[in-house]
Design a protein around this motif. Sequence first.
Motif, PDB file in Angstrom:
ATOM      1  N   LEU A   1     -60.978  36.836  17.489  1.00 47.80           N
ATOM      2  CA  LEU A   1     -61.800  38.043  17.495  1.00 47.80           C
ATOM      3  C   LEU A   1     -61.506  38.967  16.323  1.00 47.80           C
ATOM      4  O   LEU A   1     -62.342  39.792  15.961  1.00 47.80           O
ATOM      5  CB  LEU A   1     -61.604  38.796  18.818  1.00 47.80           C
ATOM      6  CG  LEU A   1     -62.090  38.063  20.077  1.00 47.80           C
ATOM      7  CD1 LEU A   1     -61.828  38.907  21.323  1.00 47.80           C
ATOM      8  CD2 LEU A   1     -63.572  37.715  19.973  1.00 47.80           C
ATOM      9  N   PHE A   2     -60.301  38.835  15.742  1.00 46.04           N
ATOM     10  CA  PHE A   2     -59.999  39.613  14.540  1.00 46.04           C
ATOM     11  C   PHE A   2     -58.859  38.945  13.797  1.00 46.04           C
ATOM     12  O   PHE A   2     -57.771  38.761  14.344  1.00 46.04           O
ATOM     13  CB  PHE A   2     -59.624  41.051  14.881  1.00 46.04           C
ATOM     14  CG  PHE A   2     -59.330  41.893  13.671  1.00 46.04           C
ATOM     15  CD1 PHE A   2     -60.311  42.135  12.719  1.00 46.04           C
ATOM     16  CD2 PHE A   2     -58.070  42.435  13.471  1.00 46.04           C
ATOM     17  CE1 PHE A   2     -60.038  42.892  11.592  1.00 46.04           C
ATOM     18  CE2 PHE A   2     -57.786  43.202  12.350  1.00 46.04           C
ATOM     19  CZ  PHE A   2     -58.773  43.433  11.404  1.00 46.04           C
TER      20      PHE A   2
ATOM     21  N   ALA B   1     -66.934  40.128  14.854  1.00 43.78           N
ATOM     22  CA  ALA B   1     -66.938  39.780  16.276  1.00 43.78           C
ATOM     23  C   ALA B   1     -67.095  40.997  17.172  1.00 43.78           C
ATOM     24  O   ALA B   1     -67.144  40.863  18.399  1.00 43.78           O
ATOM     25  CB  ALA B   1     -65.655  39.035  16.640  1.00 43.78           C
ATOM     26  N   TRP B   2     -67.181  42.193  16.558  1.00 46.00           N
ATOM     27  CA  TRP B   2     -67.174  43.434  17.322  1.00 46.00           C
ATOM     28  C   TRP B   2     -68.358  44.331  16.970  1.00 46.00           C
ATOM     29  O   TRP B   2     -68.891  44.266  15.861  1.00 46.00           O
ATOM     30  CB  TRP B   2     -65.892  44.218  17.054  1.00 46.00           C
ATOM     31  CG  TRP B   2     -64.646  43.470  17.381  1.00 46.00           C
ATOM     32  CD1 TRP B   2     -63.949  42.628  16.565  1.00 46.00           C
ATOM     33  CD2 TRP B   2     -63.945  43.490  18.631  1.00 46.00           C
ATOM     34  NE1 TRP B   2     -62.853  42.125  17.230  1.00 46.00           N
ATOM     35  CE2 TRP B   2     -62.814  42.637  18.496  1.00 46.00           C
ATOM     36  CE3 TRP B   2     -64.138  44.155  19.847  1.00 46.00           C
ATOM     37  CZ2 TRP B   2     -61.907  42.434  19.541  1.00 46.00           C
ATOM     38  CZ3 TRP B   2     -63.236  43.955  20.877  1.00 46.00           C
ATOM     39  CH2 TRP B   2     -62.136  43.107  20.712  1.00 46.00           C
TER      40      TRP B   2
ATOM     41  N   SER C   1     -66.563  43.633  22.053  1.00 45.64           N
ATOM     42  CA  SER C   1     -66.727  42.269  21.543  1.00 45.64           C
ATOM     43  C   SER C   1     -68.163  41.800  21.756  1.00 45.64           C
ATOM     44  O   SER C   1     -68.784  42.090  22.781  1.00 45.64           O
ATOM     45  CB  SER C   1     -65.754  41.309  22.238  1.00 45.64           C
ATOM     46  OG  SER C   1     -66.084  41.136  23.602  1.00 45.64           O
ATOM     47  N   LYS C   2     -68.694  41.084  20.783  1.00 44.87           N
ATOM     48  CA  LYS C   2     -70.050  40.562  20.905  1.00 44.87           C
ATOM     49  C   LYS C   2     -70.119  39.414  21.915  1.00 44.87           C
ATOM     50  O   LYS C   2     -71.152  39.185  22.533  1.00 44.87           O
ATOM     51  CB  LYS C   2     -70.546  40.086  19.540  1.00 44.87           C
ATOM     52  CG  LYS C   2     -70.745  41.213  18.542  1.00 44.87           C
ATOM     53  CD  LYS C   2     -71.213  40.699  17.197  1.00 44.87           C
ATOM     54  CE  LYS C   2     -71.398  41.839  16.213  1.00 44.87           C
ATOM     55  NZ  LYS C   2     -71.809  41.361  14.860  1.00 44.87           N
ATOM     56  N   GLN C   3     -69.024  38.711  22.072  1.00 48.54           N
ATOM     57  CA  GLN C   3     -68.967  37.608  23.020  1.00 48.54           C
ATOM     58  C   GLN C   3     -68.424  38.104  24.360  1.00 48.54           C
ATOM     59  O   GLN C   3     -67.592  39.013  24.412  1.00 48.54           O
ATOM     60  CB  GLN C   3     -68.071  36.489  22.475  1.00 48.54           C
ATOM     61  CG  GLN C   3     -68.125  35.196  23.268  1.00 48.54           C
ATOM     62  CD  GLN C   3     -67.456  34.051  22.522  1.00 48.54           C
ATOM     63  OE1 GLN C   3     -67.277  34.121  21.304  1.00 48.54           O
ATOM     64  NE2 GLN C   3     -67.098  33.006  23.243  1.00 48.54           N
ATOM     65  N   SER C   4     -68.897  37.498  25.434  1.00 51.89           N
ATOM     66  CA  SER C   4     -68.459  37.862  26.776  1.00 51.89           C
ATOM     67  C   SER C   4     -67.450  36.846  27.304  1.00 51.89           C
ATOM     68  O   SER C   4     -67.494  35.668  26.946  1.00 51.89           O
ATOM     69  CB  SER C   4     -69.656  37.939  27.731  1.00 51.89           C
ATOM     70  OG  SER C   4     -70.509  39.021  27.385  1.00 51.89           O
TER      71      SER C   4
ATOM     72  N   PRO D   1     -68.078  41.663  27.957  1.00 51.58           N
ATOM     73  CA  PRO D   1     -67.281  41.857  26.749  1.00 51.58           C
ATOM     74  C   PRO D   1     -65.896  42.453  27.018  1.00 51.58           C
ATOM     75  O   PRO D   1     -65.644  43.061  28.052  1.00 51.58           O
ATOM     76  CB  PRO D   1     -68.132  42.825  25.918  1.00 51.58           C
ATOM     77  CG  PRO D   1     -69.517  42.662  26.436  1.00 51.58           C
ATOM     78  CD  PRO D   1     -69.354  42.385  27.896  1.00 51.58           C
TER      79      PRO D   1
ATOM     80  N   GLN E   1     -63.330  45.311  25.565  1.00 51.46           N
ATOM     81  CA  GLN E   1     -63.537  46.595  24.894  1.00 51.46           C
ATOM     82  C   GLN E   1     -62.199  47.207  24.505  1.00 51.46           C
ATOM     83  O   GLN E   1     -61.246  47.179  25.285  1.00 51.46           O
ATOM     84  CB  GLN E   1     -64.289  47.537  25.840  1.00 51.46           C
ATOM     85  CG  GLN E   1     -64.557  48.927  25.307  1.00 51.46           C
ATOM     86  CD  GLN E   1     -65.410  49.719  26.283  1.00 51.46           C
ATOM     87  OE1 GLN E   1     -66.547  49.342  26.575  1.00 51.46           O
ATOM     88  NE2 GLN E   1     -64.876  50.816  26.797  1.00 51.46           N
TER      89      GLN E   1
ATOM     90  N   TRP F   1     -56.924  37.333  19.474  1.00 52.26           N
ATOM     91  CA  TRP F   1     -57.589  36.091  19.848  1.00 52.26           C
ATOM     92  C   TRP F   1     -57.533  35.902  21.348  1.00 52.26           C
ATOM     93  O   TRP F   1     -56.681  36.475  22.032  1.00 52.26           O
ATOM     94  CB  TRP F   1     -57.003  34.871  19.123  1.00 52.26           C
ATOM     95  CG  TRP F   1     -55.515  34.695  19.200  1.00 52.26           C
ATOM     96  CD1 TRP F   1     -54.578  35.102  18.283  1.00 52.26           C
ATOM     97  CD2 TRP F   1     -54.766  34.038  20.250  1.00 52.26           C
ATOM     98  NE1 TRP F   1     -53.312  34.752  18.692  1.00 52.26           N
ATOM     99  CE2 TRP F   1     -53.390  34.096  19.884  1.00 52.26           C
ATOM    100  CE3 TRP F   1     -55.122  33.400  21.432  1.00 52.26           C
ATOM    101  CZ2 TRP F   1     -52.390  33.538  20.690  1.00 52.26           C
ATOM    102  CZ3 TRP F   1     -54.130  32.852  22.235  1.00 52.26           C
ATOM    103  CH2 TRP F   1     -52.775  32.923  21.856  1.00 52.26           C
TER     104      TRP F   1
END
Length: 275
Positions: free
Chosen positions: A69-70, A77-78, A107-110, A241, A243, A257
């Motif tokens: 995620l970063f 990703a955010w 996060s764009k992904q759930s 997501p 947060q 991650w």
Amino acid sequence: MRMLSLIALAVASGAVAQGQQADKPGMGFRDTPMLPGGKWHVHDPDRPAPKVVTPAAQPGGAPSDAVVLFDGRSMDAWTPSGKPWLLKDGAMTVPPRDGKAESVLVSKQSFGDVQLHLEFRSPNPPQKSSQDRGNSGIWFMQRYEVQILDGYDNPTYADGQVGAVYAWKPPLVNAARKPGQWQSYDIIFERPRFAADGKLLRPAYVTALLNGVVVQNHQAMLGTTIWRQVEKYQAHGDAAPIQLQDHDSPVSFRNIWVRPLPPEAIAQDLPEDAR
């Protein structure tokens, strides 16, 4: 000599007998008792082997099956809810509000059940005190918070300490590093389970290590995090997501991650219809 021959024959016979119980010697047995559930024998050679996952070369790094995620380079990703977060020197930092509304990072992904690794840094020199000093938080499914705070020599209420399930369970110990030092969270989050009518079947659980020290051990959560009230559950979907909170403090983050967890990773005390 005859005695040695008899021993060799006995060993060979044992090997044949064992070979009749499994495909290959040492690979398992089919004449052993059945395990609970009635699907596999003890040491069953037909039981599927675990998937191979390559760990990172360095401790804290993302394994081969992780969703990064970063990585210190991109914040793609955010999505910030307001003012963009700052990206500098491999870290992303909560921006100053300048009179504007808070800007949480979503996060764009759930995700549902996950293993999460995250590193954070409180500002140095320390600013303010108690809940206004280095405050942020990790919100799983945008509902369930594990607290981030500058917890070094910073008295505050127990269920708001770094490592707390906020507004519910204090950390088992205070394992905070000094402000300005990078700190690590390794968290396993198990989402709650709901029946079709919205009834809670099983609460969310969290296990958290702060800087390698257990601060929450398979702790049940009371419900959606809320300030100054007793938390409670409201039914929701299986994924949402992650947060990161903006609490008007310039907390920085790096190396984030997650690994979505399969159903078999969750403790099997579920009702049959919730597995």
